[in-house]
Write a protein that holds these residues in place. Structure first.
Motif, PDB file in Angstrom:
ATOM      1  N   ASP A 121     -78.775  53.534   9.135  1.00  0.00           N
ATOM      2  CA  ASP A 121     -79.665  52.792   8.237  1.00  0.00           C
ATOM      3  C   ASP A 121     -80.095  51.465   8.837  1.00  0.00           C
ATOM      4  OD1 ASP A 121     -79.700  54.767   6.321  1.00  0.00           O
ATOM      5  OD2 ASP A 121     -78.164  53.838   5.067  1.00  0.00           O
ATOM      6  N   ASP A 122     -79.263  50.873   9.667  1.00  0.00           N
ATOM      7  CA  ASP A 122     -79.569  49.589  10.296  1.00  0.00           C
ATOM      8  C   ASP A 122     -80.310  49.737  11.624  1.00  0.00           C
ATOM      9  OD1 ASP A 122     -78.281  48.251   8.226  1.00  0.00           O
ATOM     10  OD2 ASP A 122     -76.358  48.225   9.274  1.00  0.00           O
ATOM     11  N   TYR A 123     -80.431  50.967  12.112  1.00  0.00           N
ATOM     12  CA  TYR A 123     -81.057  51.178  13.416  1.00  0.00           C
ATOM     13  C   TYR A 123     -82.536  51.525  13.229  1.00  0.00           C
ATOM     14  CZ  TYR A 123     -81.540  52.529  18.286  1.00  0.00           C
ATOM     15  OH  TYR A 123     -81.929  52.593  19.600  1.00  0.00           O
ATOM     16  N   PRO A 124     -83.421  50.874  13.992  1.00  0.00           N
ATOM     17  CA  PRO A 124     -84.864  51.088  13.800  1.00  0.00           C
ATOM     18  C   PRO A 124     -85.383  52.359  14.484  1.00  0.00           C
ATOM     19  CG  PRO A 124     -84.504  49.465  15.523  1.00  0.00           C
ATOM     20  CD  PRO A 124     -83.140  49.832  14.986  1.00  0.00           C
ATOM     21  N   LEU A 125     -85.147  53.506  13.880  1.00  0.00           N
ATOM     22  CA  LEU A 125     -85.692  54.756  14.411  1.00  0.00           C
ATOM     23  C   LEU A 125     -87.164  54.846  14.015  1.00  0.00           C
ATOM     24  CD1 LEU A 125     -82.898  57.358  13.564  1.00  0.00           C
ATOM     25  CD2 LEU A 125     -83.649  56.679  15.837  1.00  0.00           C
ATOM     26  N   PRO A 126     -88.067  55.051  14.975  1.00  0.00           N
ATOM     27  CA  PRO A 126     -89.490  55.163  14.636  1.00  0.00           C
ATOM     28  C   PRO A 126     -89.751  56.342  13.696  1.00  0.00           C
ATOM     29  CG  PRO A 126     -89.183  54.881  16.998  1.00  0.00           C
ATOM     30  CD  PRO A 126     -87.825  55.118  16.400  1.00  0.00           C
ATOM     31  N   GLY A 127     -90.495  56.089  12.640  1.00  0.00           N
ATOM     32  CA  GLY A 127     -90.852  57.145  11.699  1.00  0.00           C
ATOM     33  C   GLY A 127     -89.816  57.419  10.632  1.00  0.00           C
ATOM     34  N   LYS A 128     -88.643  56.793  10.723  1.00  0.00           N
ATOM     35  CA  LYS A 128     -87.584  57.035   9.735  1.00  0.00           C
ATOM     36  C   LYS A 128     -87.982  56.448   8.388  1.00  0.00           C
ATOM     37  CE  LYS A 128     -84.063  54.376   9.522  1.00  0.00           C
ATOM     38  NZ  LYS A 128     -82.885  53.579   9.816  1.00  0.00           N
ATOM     39  N   VAL A 129     -87.832  57.259   7.347  1.00  0.00           N
ATOM     40  CA  VAL A 129     -88.084  56.800   5.986  1.00  0.00           C
ATOM     41  C   VAL A 129     -86.754  56.513   5.293  1.00  0.00           C
ATOM     42  CG1 VAL A 129     -89.053  57.422   3.728  1.00  0.00           C
ATOM     43  CG2 VAL A 129     -90.246  58.089   5.834  1.00  0.00           C
ATOM     44  N   ALA A 130     -85.790  57.430   5.471  1.00  0.00           N
ATOM     45  CA  ALA A 130     -84.493  57.273   4.811  1.00  0.00           C
ATOM     46  C   ALA A 130     -83.484  58.222   5.441  1.00  0.00           C
ATOM     47  CB  ALA A 130     -84.616  57.576   3.321  1.00  0.00           C
ATOM     48  N   THR A 131     -82.199  57.950   5.160  1.00  0.00           N
ATOM     49  CA  THR A 131     -81.142  58.868   5.549  1.00  0.00           C
ATOM     50  C   THR A 131     -80.353  59.240   4.299  1.00  0.00           C
ATOM     51  OG1 THR A 131     -79.546  57.111   5.997  1.00  0.00           O
ATOM     52  CG2 THR A 131     -80.878  57.856   7.853  1.00  0.00           C
ATOM     53  N   ILE A 132     -79.882  60.468   4.287  1.00  0.00           N
ATOM     54  CA  ILE A 132     -79.035  60.956   3.195  1.00  0.00           C
ATOM     55  C   ILE A 132     -77.825  61.612   3.843  1.00  0.00           C
ATOM     56  CG2 ILE A 132     -78.851  62.509   1.212  1.00  0.00           C
ATOM     57  CD1 ILE A 132     -81.927  62.364   1.010  1.00  0.00           C
ATOM     58  N   ALA A 133     -76.631  61.249   3.375  1.00  0.00           N
ATOM     59  CA  ALA A 133     -75.423  61.778   4.004  1.00  0.00           C
ATOM     60  C   ALA A 133     -74.551  62.504   2.998  1.00  0.00           C
ATOM     61  CB  ALA A 133     -74.623  60.651   4.637  1.00  0.00           C
ATOM     62  N   GLY A 134     -73.949  63.559   3.465  1.00  0.00           N
ATOM     63  CA  GLY A 134     -72.955  64.287   2.692  1.00  0.00           C
ATOM     64  C   GLY A 134     -71.610  64.180   3.387  1.00  0.00           C
ATOM     65  N   PHE A 135     -70.840  65.234   3.336  1.00  0.00           N
ATOM     66  CA  PHE A 135     -69.505  65.262   3.929  1.00  0.00           C
ATOM     67  C   PHE A 135     -69.566  65.397   5.447  1.00  0.00           C
ATOM     68  CE2 PHE A 135     -65.704  67.818   5.133  1.00  0.00           C
ATOM     69  CZ  PHE A 135     -64.735  66.875   4.835  1.00  0.00           C
ATOM     70  N   ASP A 136     -70.418  66.323   5.924  1.00  0.00           N
ATOM     71  CA  ASP A 136     -70.505  66.552   7.367  1.00  0.00           C
ATOM     72  C   ASP A 136     -71.949  66.773   7.827  1.00  0.00           C
ATOM     73  OD1 ASP A 136     -70.976  69.054   6.324  1.00  0.00           O
ATOM     74  OD2 ASP A 136     -69.367  70.058   7.411  1.00  0.00           O
ATOM     75  N   THR A 137     -72.898  66.279   7.033  1.00  0.00           N
ATOM     76  CA  THR A 137     -74.308  66.455   7.353  1.00  0.00           C
ATOM     77  C   THR A 137     -75.090  65.203   6.987  1.00  0.00           C
ATOM     78  OG1 THR A 137     -74.093  68.810   6.822  1.00  0.00           O
ATOM     79  CG2 THR A 137     -76.325  67.948   7.007  1.00  0.00           C
ATOM     80  N   ILE A 138     -76.012  64.834   7.866  1.00  0.00           N
ATOM     81  CA  ILE A 138     -76.932  63.727   7.600  1.00  0.00           C
ATOM     82  C   ILE A 138     -78.346  64.271   7.704  1.00  0.00           C
ATOM     83  CG2 ILE A 138     -77.809  61.487   8.388  1.00  0.00           C
ATOM     84  CD1 ILE A 138     -75.064  61.099   9.782  1.00  0.00           C
ATOM     85  N   VAL A 139     -79.167  63.953   6.721  1.00  0.00           N
ATOM     86  CA  VAL A 139     -80.574  64.307   6.769  1.00  0.00           C
ATOM     87  C   VAL A 139     -81.349  63.014   6.980  1.00  0.00           C
ATOM     88  CG1 VAL A 139     -82.537  65.271   5.512  1.00  0.00           C
ATOM     89  CG2 VAL A 139     -80.267  66.303   5.264  1.00  0.00           C
ATOM     90  N   ILE A 140     -82.139  62.990   8.046  1.00  0.00           N
ATOM     91  CA  ILE A 140     -83.006  61.849   8.315  1.00  0.00           C
ATOM     92  C   ILE A 140     -84.418  62.280   7.945  1.00  0.00           C
ATOM     93  CG2 ILE A 140     -83.885  60.240  10.048  1.00  0.00           C
ATOM     94  CD1 ILE A 140     -81.296  60.876  11.668  1.00  0.00           C
ATOM     95  N   ILE A 141     -84.957  61.640   6.938  1.00  0.00           N
ATOM     96  CA  ILE A 141     -86.304  61.955   6.474  1.00  0.00           C
ATOM     97  C   ILE A 141     -87.277  61.100   7.281  1.00  0.00           C
ATOM     98  CG2 ILE A 141     -87.869  61.969   4.489  1.00  0.00           C
ATOM     99  CD1 ILE A 141     -85.253  62.019   2.746  1.00  0.00           C
ATOM    100  N   THR A 142     -88.270  61.764   7.861  1.00  0.00           N
ATOM    101  CA  THR A 142     -89.273  61.054   8.652  1.00  0.00           C
ATOM    102  C   THR A 142     -90.654  61.267   8.038  1.00  0.00           C
ATOM    103  OG1 THR A 142     -89.472  62.952  10.143  1.00  0.00           O
ATOM    104  CG2 THR A 142     -87.948  61.210  10.797  1.00  0.00           C
ATOM    105  N   LYS A 143     -91.630  60.559   8.572  1.00  0.00           N
ATOM    106  CA  LYS A 143     -92.985  60.608   8.015  1.00  0.00           C
ATOM    107  C   LYS A 143     -93.750  61.861   8.406  1.00  0.00           C
ATOM    108  CE  LYS A 143     -93.334  55.607   7.804  1.00  0.00           C
ATOM    109  NZ  LYS A 143     -94.011  54.395   8.245  1.00  0.00           N
ATOM    110  N   SER A 144     -93.336  62.488   9.509  1.00  0.00           N
ATOM    111  CA  SER A 144     -94.082  63.669   9.970  1.00  0.00           C
ATOM    112  C   SER A 144     -93.161  64.594  10.770  1.00  0.00           C
ATOM    113  CB  SER A 144     -95.249  63.239  10.862  1.00  0.00           C
ATOM    114  OG  SER A 144     -94.752  62.729  12.088  1.00  0.00           O
ATOM    115  N   ASN A 145     -93.673  65.783  11.049  1.00  0.00           N
ATOM    116  CA  ASN A 145     -92.936  66.727  11.892  1.00  0.00           C
ATOM    117  C   ASN A 145     -92.731  66.149  13.285  1.00  0.00           C
ATOM    118  OD1 ASN A 145     -93.119  68.407   9.697  1.00  0.00           O
ATOM    119  ND2 ASN A 145     -94.581  69.836  10.624  1.00  0.00           N
ATOM    120  N   ASP A 146     -93.773  65.493  13.826  1.00  0.00           N
ATOM    121  CA  ASP A 146     -93.661  64.893  15.158  1.00  0.00           C
ATOM    122  C   ASP A 146     -92.578  63.819  15.188  1.00  0.00           C
ATOM    123  OD1 ASP A 146     -95.628  66.539  16.185  1.00  0.00           O
ATOM    124  OD2 ASP A 146     -97.232  65.060  15.925  1.00  0.00           O
ATOM    125  N   ASP A 147     -92.493  63.008  14.119  1.00  0.00           N
ATOM    126  CA  ASP A 147     -91.447  61.990  14.040  1.00  0.00           C
ATOM    127  C   ASP A 147     -90.063  62.634  14.025  1.00  0.00           C
ATOM    128  OD1 ASP A 147     -93.225  59.839  14.019  1.00  0.00           O
ATOM    129  OD2 ASP A 147     -93.299  59.751  11.839  1.00  0.00           O
TER     130      ASP A 147
END
Length: 161
Positions: A121-147
């Motif tokens: 969350d503190d790291y500036p990944l280009p195109g990152k909108v948000a991260t969602i974390a569970g027990f053993d999985t993180i979903v990084i939501i980006t603005k596009s497929n290319d991102d």
């Protein structure tokens, strides 16, 4: 003891700051309980607003458990150290990287997704909108497929799978 029913916002903010600095507080409920011990009543909604107003953030402690802390600007040296810690966590925790349309999915060792996600969350990944974390999985939501593909490439380059 007499119950205190009303306190000015600025006074309550000072008390909350002191509690956060002096005690380990992990949830809003714990913060409410600490205030109650001081005979200060507040609603959950009020505490949520106070947390936002005071810029209180959740941060992993030395044991990897999340706790409330007052947000502070970081120096370039601290930011570099934080990024080194992120790269260490990536190499230690990530087991697989997948892409599904505009999502990058990181699979981690059990019980490590939330810690890594907090660092991401503190790291500036280009195109990152948000991260969602569970027990053993993180979903990084980006603005596009290319991102999403670019984020996956970033992880694949940084970690040795």
């Amino acid at each position: 003891m007499q119950r205190r029913t009303h306190m000015r916002k600025s006074e309550r903010h000072q008390v909350i700051k002191r509690i956060i600095q002096e005690k380990t507080v992990r949830t809003q409920e714990e913060l409410l309980a600490e205030l109650k011990e001081l005979n200060i009543t507040a609603t959950q909604a009020t505490i949520s607003r106070d947390i936002r107003d005071l810029k209180i953030v959740k941060k992993a402690d030395k044991d990897g458990l999340v706790r409330f802390e007052l947000f502070t600007e970081v120096s370039a040296t601290e930011e570099q150290t934080d990024h080194q810690e992120l790269f260490r966590q990536m190499n230690e925790f990530v087991t697989k990287v997948d892409v599904a349309q505009f999502l990058t999915v990181l699979h981690t060792l059990p019980n490590n997704a939330q810690l890594l996600s907090a660092s991401l969350d503190d790291y500036p990944l280009p195109g990152k909108v948000a991260t969602i974390a569970g027990f053993d999985t993180i979903v990084i939501i980006t603005k596009s497929n290319d991102d999403a593909l670019a984020v996956a490439d970033f992880f694949n380059q940084q970690i040795a799978l």
